[in-house]
Structure formats: C-alpha cells, structure tokens
Design a protein around this motif. Structure first.
Motif, PDB file in Angstrom:
ATOM      1  N   MET A 175       0.843  -1.175   0.000  1.00 49.45           N
ATOM      2  CA  MET A 175       0.000   0.000   0.000  1.00 49.45           C
ATOM      3  C   MET A 175       0.893   1.245   0.000  1.00 49.45           C
ATOM      4  N   SER A 176       0.671   2.161  -0.929  1.00 54.47           N
ATOM      5  CA  SER A 176       1.484   3.365  -0.986  1.00 54.47           C
ATOM      6  C   SER A 176       0.682   4.558  -0.474  1.00 54.47           C
ATOM      7  N   ILE A 177       1.380   5.434   0.198  1.00 52.21           N
ATOM      8  CA  ILE A 177       0.758   6.638   0.715  1.00 52.21           C
ATOM      9  C   ILE A 177       1.188   7.798  -0.174  1.00 52.21           C
ATOM     10  N   SER A 178       0.217   8.567  -0.630  1.00 48.56           N
ATOM     11  CA  SER A 178       0.504   9.701  -1.499  1.00 48.56           C
ATOM     12  C   SER A 178       0.681  10.959  -0.646  1.00 48.56           C
ATOM     13  N   VAL A 179       1.856  11.542  -0.731  1.00 49.25           N
ATOM     14  CA  VAL A 179       2.143  12.770   0.004  1.00 49.25           C
ATOM     15  C   VAL A 179       2.254  13.907  -1.006  1.00 49.25           C
ATOM     16  N   SER A 180       1.505  14.961  -0.782  1.00 52.59           N
ATOM     17  CA  SER A 180       1.542  16.111  -1.679  1.00 52.59           C
ATOM     18  C   SER A 180       2.705  17.016  -1.336  1.00 52.59           C
ATOM     19  N   ARG A 181       3.260  17.592  -2.368  1.00 51.23           N
ATOM     20  CA  ARG A 181       4.315  18.582  -2.212  1.00 51.23           C
ATOM     21  C   ARG A 181       3.693  19.966  -2.345  1.00 51.23           C
ATOM     22  N   HIS A 182       4.460  20.987  -1.980  1.00 49.85           N
ATOM     23  CA  HIS A 182       3.994  22.362  -2.113  1.00 49.85           C
ATOM     24  C   HIS A 182       4.692  23.021  -3.298  1.00 49.85           C
ATOM     25  N   PRO A 183       3.929  23.586  -4.236  1.00 43.17           N
ATOM     26  CA  PRO A 183       4.559  24.331  -5.334  1.00 43.17           C
ATOM     27  C   PRO A 183       5.038  25.685  -4.820  1.00 43.17           C
ATOM     28  N   LEU A 184       5.953  26.310  -5.564  1.00 44.26           N
ATOM     29  CA  LEU A 184       6.396  27.665  -5.242  1.00 44.26           C
ATOM     30  C   LEU A 184       5.251  28.626  -5.528  1.00 44.26           C
ATOM     31  N   VAL A 185       4.936  29.482  -4.561  1.00 36.69           N
ATOM     32  CA  VAL A 185       3.857  30.459  -4.697  1.00 36.69           C
ATOM     33  C   VAL A 185       4.444  31.847  -4.473  1.00 36.69           C
ATOM     34  N   LYS A 186       4.233  32.741  -5.451  1.00 41.21           N
ATOM     35  CA  LYS A 186       4.704  34.123  -5.343  1.00 41.21           C
ATOM     36  C   LYS A 186       3.489  35.034  -5.278  1.00 41.21           C
ATOM     37  N   TRP A 187       3.631  36.137  -4.537  1.00 43.43           N
ATOM     38  CA  TRP A 187       2.495  37.045  -4.400  1.00 43.43           C
ATOM     39  C   TRP A 187       2.936  38.508  -4.370  1.00 43.43           C
ATOM     40  N   ALA A 188       2.005  39.374  -4.773  1.00 44.15           N
ATOM     41  CA  ALA A 188       2.175  40.821  -4.690  1.00 44.15           C
ATOM     42  C   ALA A 188       0.782  41.404  -4.508  1.00 44.15           C
ATOM     43  N   GLN A 189       0.707  42.681  -4.140  1.00 40.35           N
ATOM     44  CA  GLN A 189      -0.607  43.270  -3.908  1.00 40.35           C
ATOM     45  C   GLN A 189      -0.696  44.713  -4.374  1.00 40.35           C
ATOM     46  N   ARG A 190      -1.912  45.144  -4.562  1.00 43.45           N
ATOM     47  CA  ARG A 190      -2.293  46.533  -4.717  1.00 43.45           C
ATOM     48  C   ARG A 190      -3.372  46.751  -3.650  1.00 43.45           C
ATOM     49  N   ALA A 191      -3.860  47.949  -3.521  1.00 44.38           N
ATOM     50  CA  ALA A 191      -4.871  48.213  -2.498  1.00 44.38           C
ATOM     51  C   ALA A 191      -6.128  47.374  -2.733  1.00 44.38           C
ATOM     52  N   ASP A 192      -6.484  47.146  -3.996  1.00 42.42           N
ATOM     53  CA  ASP A 192      -7.737  46.471  -4.312  1.00 42.42           C
ATOM     54  C   ASP A 192      -7.613  45.021  -4.770  1.00 42.42           C
ATOM     55  N   LYS A 193      -6.385  44.517  -4.954  1.00 41.63           N
ATOM     56  CA  LYS A 193      -6.243  43.154  -5.481  1.00 41.63           C
ATOM     57  C   LYS A 193      -4.933  42.509  -5.062  1.00 41.63           C
ATOM     58  N   LEU A 194      -4.895  41.200  -5.227  1.00 43.12           N
ATOM     59  CA  LEU A 194      -3.700  40.385  -4.978  1.00 43.12           C
ATOM     60  C   LEU A 194      -3.310  39.701  -6.270  1.00 43.12           C
ATOM     61  N   PHE A 195      -2.011  39.543  -6.472  1.00 45.05           N
ATOM     62  CA  PHE A 195      -1.496  38.712  -7.550  1.00 45.05           C
ATOM     63  C   PHE A 195      -0.900  37.482  -6.881  1.00 45.05           C
ATOM     64  N   VAL A 196      -1.415  36.309  -7.187  1.00 45.04           N
ATOM     65  CA  VAL A 196      -0.893  35.063  -6.635  1.00 45.04           C
ATOM     66  C   VAL A 196      -0.500  34.177  -7.809  1.00 45.04           C
ATOM     67  N   THR A 197       0.780  33.808  -7.872  1.00 44.96           N
ATOM     68  CA  THR A 197       1.279  32.991  -8.972  1.00 44.96           C
ATOM     69  C   THR A 197       1.794  31.680  -8.426  1.00 44.96           C
ATOM     70  N   VAL A 198       1.222  30.579  -8.902  1.00 43.65           N
ATOM     71  CA  VAL A 198       1.680  29.239  -8.531  1.00 43.65           C
ATOM     72  C   VAL A 198       2.577  28.763  -9.656  1.00 43.65           C
ATOM     73  N   GLU A 199       3.851  28.558  -9.350  1.00 46.79           N
ATOM     74  CA  GLU A 199       4.797  28.117 -10.366  1.00 46.79           C
ATOM     75  C   GLU A 199       4.863  26.595 -10.361  1.00 46.79           C
ATOM     76  N   LEU A 200       4.227  26.018 -11.362  1.00 46.69           N
ATOM     77  CA  LEU A 200       4.180  24.563 -11.492  1.00 46.69           C
ATOM     78  C   LEU A 200       4.089  24.219 -12.979  1.00 46.69           C
ATOM     79  N   PRO A 201       5.243  23.930 -13.602  1.00 45.35           N
ATOM     80  CA  PRO A 201       5.241  23.637 -15.043  1.00 45.35           C
ATOM     81  C   PRO A 201       4.412  22.398 -15.388  1.00 45.35           C
ATOM     82  N   ASP A 202       3.706  22.485 -16.505  1.00 38.79           N
ATOM     83  CA  ASP A 202       2.923  21.376 -17.051  1.00 38.79           C
ATOM     84  C   ASP A 202       1.926  20.801 -16.048  1.00 38.79           C
ATOM     85  N   ALA A 203       1.242  21.673 -15.329  1.00 35.12           N
ATOM     86  CA  ALA A 203       0.254  21.237 -14.330  1.00 35.12           C
ATOM     87  C   ALA A 203      -0.945  20.571 -15.013  1.00 35.12           C
TER      88      ALA A 203
END
Length: 179
Positions: free
Chosen positions: A1-29
């Motif tokens: 029996m194998s246990i599947s462990v998830s990894r964390h992708p690199l997440v970059k973020w920036a903001q303005r007063a009214d919005k957030l930019f969230v970028t998940v860097e994961l090639p060929d998702a």
C-alpha cells in the motif's frame, strides 16, 4: 500500500490596495483544482511530471475576497490568480496567521509596488498591465534616414566634402588627393 504525500509548489504574491497577484509556479500542471472562498481560504491542487506527482496548498488569506470578481489564467509554466479584495486596503501580510511564512511562499518582486507608489504606477499604466516594452531591446527610429536608405544601398559617407585618397605607387604609405 502506498501513501501519497503532496508537495507544495512555489507560490509568489504581490498586492495593490484592491487586489492580490498570486502565482503558482508549477510547469505542465494537470488535473488542476482551484477553490477560493469569500472568507479568504485559498486551495490549489494539481499533478505534474511523468509520475503525476501531486502538489497542493491550502492557505488562509489575511482578509476577505470577492470570488466573483477574481480571475485565473493558465500557462504552461504557472497559474496566475488575480484576487479581488473585499475591501480596498493594503494588507500587512498575505496570510491570516502571523509569524514566519511557509518556505514555499515568496514575494513576487516583478509585480510588487509599494503602497506609496501605487498611484504613480497606475498613472504610467498603458493598458498592457505590468509589461515593460523597454525590456524587448528593439531599439527605436531615432536616427533613421529613409532617403539615405533608398539611395546607394543605405550606405553614405560621414561627410559630403570628404576627399577621396589613394595610396601612391611608391608604397611609402603616403596618401595623395585624387584628381
């Protein structure tokens, strides 16, 4: 029996007063699952690679967001979220809980604008977002002379009154003006 462990992708973020930019860097998702809750719960999962390696993140954003006005964009290299904040105000951090952020979370300095610089940035915005055309190194039309280009193949002497010279037959290296 194998246990599947998830990894964390690199997440970059920036903001303005009214919005957030969230970028998940994961090639060929593949098998991308997204969920954004009005209370600020952000969930992402996907697989990538030959072995369909699972990646997943679940974070609580600092404050509430407007799900209906938030957008997502997929490319072959990353997934970009434009998250609309419920209140137009600067957040002191991305996550609800304080302390040290997770290692997979980083500031996106390419999109970052300080709170006091936001008005300057929006005034310079040309409708192409944050794209900087000067990085294309395409040059400009500054010294272009169309008439000179049409004449003798585009080549012209630096000065019109320059005298042509030819080397003397003695081979001494002296130049004599041509008649």
């Amino acid at each position: 029996m194998s246990i599947s462990v998830s990894r964390h992708p690199l997440v970059k973020w920036a903001q303005r007063a009214d919005k957030l930019f969230v970028t998940v860097e994961l090639p060929d998702a593949k098998n991308v699952k997204l969920n954004l809750d009005p209370e600020g719960k952000f969930f992402f999962s996907a697989t990538t690679g030959v072995g369909n390696v699972p990646y997943e993140i679940e974070i609580d954003l600092y404050d509430k967001v407007v799900v209906d006005e938030s957008k997502v964009s997929f490319t072959s290299r990353h997934i970009c979220y434009l998250v609309k904040k419920a209140e137009s105000k600067w957040w002191s951090r991305l996550l609800k809980h304080g302390g040290k952020p997770p290692v997979f979370l980083r500031v996106d300095w390419d999109k970052w604008v300080d709170e006091d610089e936001q008005d300057e940035k929006s005034a310079r915005d040309t409708g192409f977002g944050d794209f900087d055309f000067s990085k294309l190194n395409m040059g400009g039309a500054g010294d272009f002379d169309a008439e000179a280009a049409e004449g003798d193949g585009g080549y012209e002497s630096d000065t019109d009154d320059e005298e042509e010279t030819e080397e003397t037959a003695t081979g001494s290296g002296e130049s004599v003006p041509k008649d």
